[in-house]
Design an enzyme around this catalytic site. Structure first.
Site, PDB file in Angstrom:
ATOM      1  N   HIS A 111     -11.721   7.276   0.902  1.00  0.00           N
ATOM      2  CA  HIS A 111     -11.235   8.183  -0.130  1.00  0.00           C
ATOM      3  C   HIS A 111     -11.294   9.627   0.349  1.00  0.00           C
ATOM      4  CE1 HIS A 111     -10.341   5.779  -3.620  1.00  0.00           C
ATOM      5  NE2 HIS A 111     -11.497   5.141  -3.564  1.00  0.00           N
ATOM      6  N   CYS A 156      -6.403  10.308   0.876  1.00  0.00           N
ATOM      7  CA  CYS A 156      -5.682  11.198  -0.028  1.00  0.00           C
ATOM      8  C   CYS A 156      -6.067  12.658   0.217  1.00  0.00           C
ATOM      9  CB  CYS A 156      -5.984  10.842  -1.482  1.00  0.00           C
ATOM     10  SG  CYS A 156      -5.508   9.169  -1.957  1.00  0.00           S
TER      11      CYS A 156
END
Length: 358
Positions: free
Chosen positions: A168, A223
């Site tokens: 992440h 991301c």
């Protein structure tokens, strides 16, 4: 979000250790025989996070002095220096942030480097997957910072450094960066209790003291990663830019210069999410199972096409993602204005484009 460390430890057979592989490991075979054990393709977004505590860089550099990697395979020596590599993959097992293919990304990128006979002298792996061969420990906040310090520590002219992160990425509101509203962050496996890792701290660890003549390549398949290293130069060109059209680098940030040659490849722009695909075999890398779209495209490009320029490599990766229906646009940024027609390499220093204003 809750984090059950006990649950994670049951899934993981690797705990923190000084390093050293349990004998030769054929990562090529592992990369070519990934078993599909993960969820279908899904993009998860963590949202804006609370600002994490800053890293005590000096403390972790002291810890890094007793941290070791291992030599993964035999290959022709990189004669001008030492090649050191760090691989991080986080699936966030037993949490609401769980991903499916990040540890497979590590297998695939290591397999790619082994197939290309990249001469890695020292390697370290941080993953939260049970039984991952050669893993040095869990990708906790402390371990990630410590091993980043290990990667950089003592680097001298002629050395080559490589880091790959799959997990992440998120962001938090900036407090002092006048050029951006948000700071980008990496989310370690224990981010819900220990906090994320700010891009400012990543820069301080990896880049602030990097010497001239050191080559560093960092790949972020996560991301909000377009400016994770806050590098001053970026590739300029539309998403549909063709290989026959010359792109160029442009200075986008004042300051944050460093003497070393640093290349960052990110899975998407700061405002985008990076996709996790359920069937990596569709990318033609030989792998099956879940994996990050950007990692799979990069691996395919490195394996299947030779003599690509930096521009061609990025465009080929973007084109493949577009053909597969993904909207993310991988980014390339650097510490210097690279001549984008130079042959892509993980080891050579940059040819600077004299036409780009510095």
């Amino acid at each position: 979000m809750g984090f059950d460390f006990g649950c994670l430890l049951k899934l993981c057979s690797t705990v923190l250790k000084p390093g050293g592989a349990p004998g030769p490991i054929n990562y090529m075979e592992i990369g070519l025989n990934l078993i599909k054990i993960a969820a279908p393709y899904i993009v998860q977004y963590l949202g804006i996070m609370e600002r994490p505590p800053r890293v005590d860089v000096e403390e972790f550099f002291q810890q890094a002095e007793v941290t070791e990697g291992f030599k993964p395979w035999e290959a022709p020596t990189h004669v001008s220096g030492t090649f050191r590599a760090l691989f991080i993959g986080i699936n966030y097992y037993c949490t609401s942030a769980e991903l499916s293919g990040c540890c497979n990304d590590v297998k695939q990128i290591i397999a790619t480097l082994q197939r290309k006979r990249i001469p890695i002298d020292e390697m370290s792996i941080l993953v939260d997957e049970r039984g991952f061969p050669g893993a040095n420990g869990l990708p906790t906040r402390d371990n990630i910072v410590r091993y980043m310090a290990w990667l950089f520590g003592g680097a001298k002219p002629g050395d080559v450094l490589f880091m790959h992160y799959s997990g992440h990425g998120t962001h938090t509101r900036a407090t002092s960066d006048t050029e951006e509203k948000f700071d980008q962050c990496l989310a370690p496996v224990d981010f819900s209790t220990k906090g994320c890792i700010l891009d400012n701290d990543i820069f301080r660890i990896l880049l602030s003291g990097l010497l001239q003549g050191v080559r560093l390549t960092v790949v972020f398949d996560c991301c909000h990663s377009g400016s994770m290293l806050d590098l001053p130069y970026t590739f300029v060109g539309s998403r549909s830019l063709r290989r026959s059209v010359a792109g160029h680098m442009q200075r986008i940030r004042k300051g944050n210069d460093c003497a070393g040659d640093v290349l960052m490849i990110s899975g998407c722009a700061d405002e985008q999410t990076s996709a996790d695909v359920s069937n990596a075999a569709t990318f033609g890398t030989g792998a099956s199972g879940a994996g990050g779209a950007a990692t799979q495209c990069l691996a395919y490009t490195i394996l299947k096409v030779s003599n690509l320029s930096y521009q061609d490599m990025l465009i080929a990766t973007r084109d493949m993602l577009r053909r597969k229906g993904f909207t993310q646009v991988p980014q390339l940024s650097a510490s210097k204005p690279i001549n984008l027609q130079q042959k892509f390499s993980l080891m050579t220093t940059f040819e600077v484009d004299p036409a780009v204003a510095t």
